[in-house]
Design a protein around this motif. Structure first.
Motif, PDB file in Angstrom:
ATOM      1  N   GLU A 179     -20.514  -2.369  -9.030  1.00 20.71           N
ATOM      2  CA  GLU A 179     -19.251  -1.931  -8.885  1.00 20.71           C
ATOM      3  C   GLU A 179     -19.495  -1.842  -7.449  1.00 20.71           C
ATOM      4  OE1 GLU A 179     -16.272  -1.379  -9.522  1.00 20.71           O
ATOM      5  OE2 GLU A 179     -17.197  -2.150 -12.072  1.00 20.71           O
ATOM      6  N   SER A 180     -20.661  -1.573  -6.712  1.00 15.58           N
ATOM      7  CA  SER A 180     -20.313  -2.092  -5.501  1.00 15.58           C
ATOM      8  C   SER A 180     -20.951  -3.594  -4.803  1.00 15.58           C
ATOM      9  CB  SER A 180     -21.923  -1.105  -4.426  1.00 15.58           C
ATOM     10  OG  SER A 180     -23.092  -2.031  -5.378  1.00 15.58           O
ATOM     11  N   THR A 206     -18.140  -9.316  -4.639  1.00 18.40           N
ATOM     12  CA  THR A 206     -18.963  -9.979  -5.123  1.00 18.40           C
ATOM     13  C   THR A 206     -19.057 -10.171  -6.678  1.00 18.40           C
ATOM     14  OG1 THR A 206     -20.971 -10.239  -3.753  1.00 18.40           O
ATOM     15  CG2 THR A 206     -21.717 -10.565  -6.000  1.00 18.40           C
ATOM     16  N   GLY A 207     -18.644 -10.949  -7.489  1.00 21.73           N
ATOM     17  CA  GLY A 207     -18.061 -11.219  -9.316  1.00 21.73           C
ATOM     18  C   GLY A 207     -19.165 -10.564  -9.632  1.00 21.73           C
ATOM     19  N   VAL A 208     -19.231  -9.895 -10.973  1.00 25.65           N
ATOM     20  CA  VAL A 208     -20.444  -9.374 -11.658  1.00 25.65           C
ATOM     21  C   VAL A 208     -20.119  -9.477 -13.016  1.00 25.65           C
ATOM     22  CG1 VAL A 208     -22.313  -7.670 -11.923  1.00 25.65           C
ATOM     23  CG2 VAL A 208     -21.308  -7.960  -9.898  1.00 25.65           C
ATOM     24  N   ALA A 258     -22.858 -15.359  -3.828  1.00 27.71           N
ATOM     25  CA  ALA A 258     -21.357 -15.977  -4.742  1.00 27.71           C
ATOM     26  C   ALA A 258     -21.524 -14.379  -5.807  1.00 27.71           C
ATOM     27  CB  ALA A 258     -20.864 -17.322  -4.458  1.00 27.71           C
ATOM     28  N   GLY A 259     -21.897 -14.837  -6.336  1.00 26.51           N
ATOM     29  CA  GLY A 259     -21.527 -13.351  -7.603  1.00 26.51           C
ATOM     30  C   GLY A 259     -23.406 -13.634  -8.531  1.00 26.51           C
ATOM     31  N   LEU A 260     -23.223 -12.792  -9.527  1.00 28.51           N
ATOM     32  CA  LEU A 260     -24.310 -12.457 -10.426  1.00 28.51           C
ATOM     33  C   LEU A 260     -24.025 -11.966 -11.435  1.00 28.51           C
ATOM     34  CD1 LEU A 260     -25.497  -8.734  -8.508  1.00 28.51           C
ATOM     35  CD2 LEU A 260     -26.656 -10.778  -8.630  1.00 28.51           C
ATOM     36  N   ILE A 261     -25.304 -12.985 -12.678  1.00 28.45           N
ATOM     37  CA  ILE A 261     -25.096 -12.985 -14.340  1.00 28.45           C
ATOM     38  C   ILE A 261     -26.498 -11.932 -14.114  1.00 28.45           C
ATOM     39  CG2 ILE A 261     -25.134 -14.479 -16.442  1.00 28.45           C
ATOM     40  CD1 ILE A 261     -23.953 -17.016 -14.266  1.00 28.45           C
ATOM     41  N   VAL A 262     -25.725 -11.068 -15.087  1.00 30.00           N
ATOM     42  CA  VAL A 262     -27.109  -9.801 -15.708  1.00 30.00           C
ATOM     43  C   VAL A 262     -27.097  -9.256 -17.060  1.00 30.00           C
ATOM     44  CG1 VAL A 262     -27.748  -7.448 -15.653  1.00 30.00           C
ATOM     45  CG2 VAL A 262     -26.516  -9.044 -13.576  1.00 30.00           C
ATOM     46  N   ILE A 263     -28.708 -10.001 -17.982  1.00 33.46           N
ATOM     47  CA  ILE A 263     -29.066  -9.620 -18.947  1.00 33.46           C
ATOM     48  C   ILE A 263     -29.403  -8.214 -18.759  1.00 33.46           C
ATOM     49  CG2 ILE A 263     -29.872  -9.520 -21.378  1.00 33.46           C
ATOM     50  CD1 ILE A 263     -29.983 -12.986 -20.690  1.00 33.46           C
ATOM     51  N   LEU A 293     -32.152  -5.864  -7.610  1.00 36.78           N
ATOM     52  CA  LEU A 293     -30.598  -5.937  -6.849  1.00 36.78           C
ATOM     53  C   LEU A 293     -30.292  -5.742  -5.695  1.00 36.78           C
ATOM     54  CD1 LEU A 293     -29.157  -4.014 -10.374  1.00 36.78           C
ATOM     55  CD2 LEU A 293     -27.665  -6.087  -9.179  1.00 36.78           C
ATOM     56  N   ASN A 294     -31.245  -4.448  -5.538  1.00 35.27           N
ATOM     57  CA  ASN A 294     -31.059  -4.601  -3.788  1.00 35.27           C
ATOM     58  C   ASN A 294     -31.556  -5.455  -2.706  1.00 35.27           C
ATOM     59  OD1 ASN A 294     -29.888  -1.663  -4.314  1.00 35.27           O
ATOM     60  ND2 ASN A 294     -32.366  -0.388  -4.485  1.00 35.27           N
TER      61      ASN A 294
END
Length: 360
Positions: A134-135, A141-143, A117-122, A108-109
């Motif tokens: 949140e940051s 940046t969408g998550v 442009a965005g993050l998809i996280v499992i 993440l860092n």
């Protein structure tokens, strides 16, 4: 390698015109636009995505973080997200955490430096990525979290209907005549494992069937965990005639342990998994399972992320996808011999025969 100055010289235009064509930042009339594109192709020029990102505060990269690249469920999730991203001009960066929150934090860092442009996280085991996510969101940046959710998550999410899927699988086993059921769950600090246990318990409660603590075993989402916990269950008296596994990898371990114990599936022990992996069709017997579409999880998350990129600022969305029970050859009614011996064991241990299951 050619640079923008050389492209401008080849095309006979200004550097600003080349920039406008490559970045689509201003309208450029034909034939200038055509000359620039022809010069780009002839020179084999590749624009720097990072340089573009620095000008725009973002790139066309989408970061995707998964917990275990060796788990055969996750590749279809990644494929779904990548298909949607690619068709919309975005590229996917894949990171594997090995279910390690510390490794997840590093990813993440470091992804932040790529201006995604965005993050998809499992999320990983014991994930607490909410503050970091949140940051990202505050920076525009969408998550989207999928499959399982971290603590205190209030952002966009896409999950399967785990409770209903587990409930339908357990209810089917009960309707076949099984009264001595057990379950092997995934780690119960994960939301999907917890929800599947809740669905199992609901079906047992509705059928007025007791569930002693030892008949609900917790393990990791893998074959080894399923194998070792099945060995525990098969030593119980009465022995369970049906086992609901928290995912298909656990179910594969159950199947192997049943076979190594000299028992047969489904004649002695029925088995249902969760995920409906393709490999379940190749086992002997073929594995019944609750089907959830990993591909649909991925595509739904990517579309949700791109909607945010295009200006959708509506409240957080929590999308729950339907599941479907796929019945194959790993389930059958309990044998008559076992029903008689199980009833005798219950009378001796409790002084009375357990009631037959009924649904309200």
């Amino acid at each position: 390698m050619a640079n923008m100055h050389e492209i401008a010289k080849r095309a006979g235009v200004s550097l600003g015109t080349v920039s406008n064509v490559l970045n689509n930042s201003a309208k450029v009339r034909e034939p200038k636009r055509t000359r620039v594109l022809e010069a780009v192709q002839a020179a084999g020029y590749q624009p720097s995505q990072l340089a573009r990102g620095l000008r725009r505060d973002t790139t066309n990269m989408i970061g995707m973080i998964i917990p275990d690249i060796t788990n055969p469920f996750f590749p279809s999730v990644v494929r779904g997200a990548e298909d949607v991203a690619f068709s919309n001009g975005y590229r996917l960066i894949l990171c594997n955490t090995d279910n390690d929150h510390a490794k997840e934090t590093v990813h993440l860092n470091e992804l932040r430096t790529y201006l995604p442009a965005g993050l998809i996280v499992i999320p990983s085991n014991f994930s607490e990525l909410t503050a970091q996510a949140e940051s990202y969101r505050k920076a525009g940046t969408g998550v989207v979290c999928i499959d399982r959710l971290p603590k205190h998550w209030s952002g966009d999410s896409v999950t399967a209907d785990n409770k209903t899927g587990a409930y339908n699988a357990t209810r089917h086993l009960i309707q076949l005549g099984h009264t001595q059921l057990a379950t092997i769950t995934g780690p119960l600090h994960l939301t999907n494992a917890k929800e599947r246990l809740e669905g199992f318990r609901r079906a047992m409660k509705e059928a007025k069937l007791p569930l002693a603590p030892e008949y609900a075993q917790e393990t990791s989402f893998d074959k080894q965990g399923g194998y070792s916990k099945t060995q525990v269950l098969l030593r119980l008296i009465p022995r369970p005639t049906a086992i609901f596994a928290g995912n298909d990898m656990i179910a594969l371990g159950v199947l192997l342990a049943v076979r190594d114990s000299g028992l047969r599936c489904p004649e002695d022990v029925s088995i249902i998994g969760f995920d409906d992996l393709d490999l379940g069709e190749t086992t002997n017997p073929s594995l019944s399972s609750v089907s959830q579409s990993g591909y649909q999880l991925g595509t739904t998350a990517a579309r949700l992320l791109l909607d945010r990129r295009q200006g959708d600022d509506s409240p957080a969305k929590h999308i729950v996808l339907e599941t479907l029970l796929k019945l194959r050859h790993s389930v059958a009614p309990p044998s008559q011999t076992f029903q008689i011996s199980s009833s005798t064991a219950r009378r001796r241990s409790k002084g009375k025969q357990a009631a037959s299951p009924t649904f309200n």
